[in-house]
Motif scaffolding. Sequence first.
Motif, mmCIF file in Angstrom:
data_model
loop_
_atom_site.group_PDB
_atom_site.id
_atom_site.type_symbol
_atom_site.label_atom_id
_atom_site.label_comp_id
_atom_site.label_asym_id
_atom_site.label_seq_id
_atom_site.Cartn_x
_atom_site.Cartn_y
_atom_site.Cartn_z
ATOM 1 N N VAL B 29 0.887 -1.173 0.000
ATOM 2 C CA VAL B 29 0.000 0.000 0.000
ATOM 3 C C VAL B 29 0.926 1.225 0.000
ATOM 4 O O VAL B 29 1.563 1.535 0.997
ATOM 5 C CB VAL B 29 -0.936 0.007 1.228
ATOM 6 N N VAL B 30 1.014 1.816 -1.160
ATOM 7 C CA VAL B 30 2.018 2.860 -1.377
ATOM 8 C C VAL B 30 1.363 4.239 -1.411
ATOM 9 O O VAL B 30 0.385 4.444 -2.127
ATOM 10 C CB VAL B 30 2.744 2.608 -2.727
ATOM 11 N N GLY B 31 1.912 5.135 -0.644
ATOM 12 C CA GLY B 31 1.455 6.519 -0.700
ATOM 13 C C GLY B 31 2.422 7.323 -1.548
ATOM 14 O O GLY B 31 3.639 7.157 -1.397
ATOM 15 N N ILE B 32 1.922 8.123 -2.442
ATOM 16 C CA ILE B 32 2.794 9.008 -3.227
ATOM 17 C C ILE B 32 2.440 10.433 -2.853
ATOM 18 O O ILE B 32 1.327 10.894 -3.099
ATOM 19 C CB ILE B 32 2.631 8.776 -4.746
ATOM 20 N N VAL B 175 -2.162 -1.047 -3.535
ATOM 21 C CA VAL B 175 -2.817 0.269 -3.582
ATOM 22 C C VAL B 175 -1.764 1.345 -3.818
ATOM 23 O O VAL B 175 -0.693 1.303 -3.206
ATOM 24 C CB VAL B 175 -3.575 0.558 -2.258
ATOM 25 N N LEU B 176 -2.064 2.248 -4.694
ATOM 26 C CA LEU B 176 -1.246 3.460 -4.832
ATOM 27 C C LEU B 176 -2.141 4.641 -4.497
ATOM 28 O O LEU B 176 -3.169 4.841 -5.153
ATOM 29 C CB LEU B 176 -0.707 3.610 -6.263
ATOM 30 N N TYR B 177 -1.768 5.339 -3.473
ATOM 31 C CA TYR B 177 -2.590 6.448 -2.977
ATOM 32 C C TYR B 177 -1.819 7.752 -3.179
ATOM 33 O O TYR B 177 -0.799 7.986 -2.547
ATOM 34 C CB TYR B 177 -2.879 6.216 -1.492
ATOM 35 N N VAL B 178 -2.317 8.547 -4.080
ATOM 36 C CA VAL B 178 -1.657 9.809 -4.403
ATOM 37 C C VAL B 178 -2.322 10.941 -3.632
ATOM 38 O O VAL B 178 -3.551 11.010 -3.575
ATOM 39 C CB VAL B 178 -1.775 10.068 -5.927
ATOM 40 N N SER B 179 -1.519 11.757 -3.009
ATOM 41 C CA SER B 179 -2.094 12.892 -2.273
ATOM 42 C C SER B 179 -1.028 13.938 -2.011
ATOM 43 O O SER B 179 0.168 13.668 -2.106
ATOM 44 C CB SER B 179 -2.666 12.403 -0.942
ATOM 45 N N PRO B 182 -0.107 14.581 3.680
ATOM 46 C CA PRO B 182 0.561 13.444 4.329
ATOM 47 C C PRO B 182 -0.300 12.737 5.363
ATOM 48 O O PRO B 182 -0.215 11.531 5.534
ATOM 49 C CB PRO B 182 1.800 14.069 4.966
ATOM 50 N N GLU B 183 -1.172 13.492 6.041
ATOM 51 C CA GLU B 183 -1.971 12.866 7.098
ATOM 52 C C GLU B 183 -2.933 11.818 6.557
ATOM 53 O O GLU B 183 -3.317 10.906 7.270
ATOM 54 C CB GLU B 183 -2.705 13.924 7.934
ATOM 55 N N GLU B 184 -3.316 11.970 5.290
ATOM 56 C CA GLU B 184 -4.182 10.942 4.676
ATOM 57 C C GLU B 184 -3.356 9.704 4.353
ATOM 58 O O GLU B 184 -3.744 8.582 4.652
ATOM 59 C CB GLU B 184 -4.762 11.462 3.352
ATOM 60 N N VAL B 185 -2.215 9.953 3.751
ATOM 61 C CA VAL B 185 -1.393 8.859 3.232
ATOM 62 C C VAL B 185 -0.880 7.963 4.359
ATOM 63 O O VAL B 185 -0.937 6.736 4.270
ATOM 64 C CB VAL B 185 -0.232 9.442 2.391
#
Lengths: 230, 244
Positions: B29-32, B175-179, B182-185
Amino acid sequence: MLSLFMHGIVIASPYDSFKALYEMMGTERFQSHLWITTKRIFMGIFWGGLAGFILGLLAGIKEDIKNLLEPMRWSLMSVPPIVAVVIAMLWFGMGSTMVVFVSGIILSPIVYVNTVKGMEMVDKGLLEMGRIYKLSLWLKLKHVYIPAITGPLTAAMVIVTAMGVRIVIMAEVLGASEGIGYAMSIASATLKIPELFAYVIVGFCIVGITEFLVLGPIRDYVLRWKGGHQ
Amino acid sequence: MIQFKQVKKKYNNLEVIQNLSFIIHKNDVVGILGPSGVGKTTILKMIAGILTPESGTIISHVKRIAYVFQEPRLLPWKTALDNVAIPLLPLGYNYKQAKEKAAEWLGKMGLRGYEGYFPAQLSGGMIQRVSLARAFAIEPDTLLLDEPFSALDVRLKEVLLNMIKEQLKAAPITVLYVSHMPEEVVRIANRIFMLFPEGTMEEMSVNIGESFKDFLKDAFYKPHAGDAGLACNDTKQRESYACM
């Protein structure tokens, strides 16, 4: 108003026109003319609309098809309706086929242009969504393109209906032996001016009924999603 | 597995992505993260196959992708039920089965009773839940989330993030989560990439167990030219709500 100042041979008064209409309405001849013209109008709108819609969809999907159809669309839109009537009379003789053909080829470019422009204006985001979720061309047409172009298309159909009535009546005046146009040419030739104006009222009624009682409810139904928040 | 090898992407003459290389493994689950305009969405679109890179290679073993867009991109002329059901049709479902499955997913997203509503009749949060239901209903192996909650209020964002977390717990997927938030990711990601305005990307050494403030201090707000975090470069500011 004009009828107050001008001779009855030039313009019939509303009273005379409605009186003539009332007297004609009971006759079998009038009913036959009305039925034939109405049928021709709807056939012309149907075939012209269908051809314009299908070709518009194809042109909207494939640029090559659009490039191929554009000169034809341009030619058809440039041809004066009277020329189309004369050519169609040569090809089909007098009667319904000629009238429906003429109205069809005059009306189809209007529907075609609105369909193509509507497809060009479809939200690119929705098309991207369709691509990501792997919607087939058929699903995209059914659920994205066609609903998206319904708005511009219903507006075009109002123009097409009004124009269809005029084209059919004109074609009947020039090359038919029955129908409202033919009856108008006879009334004009025999100087039955109230009868002529009574047929003009019939034309208004056909446009009005088609626009408000047929196209209106269809438009309200297909655009019901535009309703506000509940 | 998704692998980018030396990927470059330009828009006209503007190079948005430069020599980008990374690997995303199955069920990561990757945050970008990154400020607006640095190419976060471009990366997702290249993974989804909507955009192609100018150079470099993208190796993707993804079988089925779902994409939740920033603006939900629901068909406005279709009901919530149809919006979820239509993407199921290419997967072999007939219309009846697709509608049943769509109704089930709308129910899971707390939208039972709203199946027949058009998007114009739903609130922003409901619309985004329909969009999530559409994404999860196709049972993707990769979910791309492109700033999905940027237009929603904090409370609603919280609810929807919890929904996603629960769903990922029940059925793990990549999952790739772009935002740019930072608090969401950090709420859902187990790996975080930071994308910089120069078109480069760094993986941050993030341990989700750390407190959020430590994460900000150690990683996200280290000074980078053009980094939105530069505004939060002193301790007092960093502790303020605006910096979180």
